[in-house]
Design a protein around this motif. Structure first.
Motif, mmCIF file in Angstrom:
data_model
loop_
_atom_site.group_PDB
_atom_site.id
_atom_site.type_symbol
_atom_site.label_atom_id
_atom_site.label_comp_id
_atom_site.label_asym_id
_atom_site.label_seq_id
_atom_site.Cartn_x
_atom_site.Cartn_y
_atom_site.Cartn_z
ATOM 1 N N TYR A 158 0.856 -1.185 0.000
ATOM 2 C CA TYR A 158 0.000 0.000 0.000
ATOM 3 C C TYR A 158 0.894 1.237 0.000
ATOM 4 O O TYR A 158 1.830 1.328 0.790
ATOM 5 N N HIS A 199 -13.470 2.477 1.380
ATOM 6 C CA HIS A 199 -12.848 3.383 0.421
ATOM 7 C C HIS A 199 -13.531 4.734 0.534
ATOM 8 O O HIS A 199 -14.736 4.824 0.776
ATOM 9 N N HIS A 237 -13.129 -2.291 6.292
ATOM 10 C CA HIS A 237 -12.448 -2.030 5.022
ATOM 11 C C HIS A 237 -13.329 -1.061 4.251
ATOM 12 O O HIS A 237 -14.453 -1.414 3.908
ATOM 13 N N HIS A 250 -8.134 3.916 -0.490
ATOM 14 C CA HIS A 250 -8.404 2.969 0.596
ATOM 15 C C HIS A 250 -8.249 3.720 1.931
ATOM 16 O O HIS A 250 -7.207 4.332 2.177
HETATM 17 ZN ZN ZN Z 1 -9.219 -1.244 0.059
#
Ligand code: ZN
Length: 146
Positions: free
Chosen positions: A65, A95, A93, A109
């Motif tokens: 990432y 976005h 999780h 993210h």
């Molecule tokens: Zn993600």
């Protein structure tokens, strides 16, 4: 390389609307709310505003990432994501799509490092067997597994 799709079926449980604390961290706020309510699986969405934003972009070749920090004040144009289990604990999780003062849009993210100016969070609890995340060979990501 393709792999078999994985799916699971849920019933909708309680739907919470939550005003997150001014000055708190967005990701921590969502995670804390779910832990407090003992939520293991959920769909989450939010709108609001942030005093800074930190997101990540997943480099698919290097399998890391890359963190991107935006110093400024932004609208949360959209946050969408889910909550499931990782190592037995709820993990959000999500976005994030942000907008700046000129209407420009960016996102990624969701990471820690998004101080909440104001945030209206919707958490839709999903009732059924919780999905657990684990290392996925094909992507290097902690994805859902059987
Ligand atoms: Zn993600």
């Amino acid at each position: 390389m393709t792999s078999e799709p994985l799916s699971a079926k849920y019933r909708t449980g309680k739907v919470y609307l939550c005003k997150l604390a001014h000055g708190g961290d967005l990701l921590d706020g969502i995670t804390s709310f779910c832990k407090e309510k003992k939520i293991k699986m959920a769909a989450v969405s939010a709108i609001g505003a942030l005093s800074a934003a930190t997101v990540a972009y997943y480099d698919q070749k290097k399998r890391v990432y890359r963190e991107i920090t935006f110093k400024g004040r932004y609208e949360i144009l959209g946050l969408t994501g889910n909550v499931s289990l990782k190592d037995g604990s709820p993990l959000c999780h999500a976005h994030l799509v942000c907008g700046d003062g000129k209407g420009r849009v960016f996102g990624g993210h969701l990471l820690r490092g998004c101080p909440v100016f104001a945030c209206e969070l919707t958490v839709t609890v999903l009732k059924g067997r919780p999905l657990e995340r684990g290392y996925d060979e094909a992507t290097g990501l902690p994805l859902w597994r059987e």
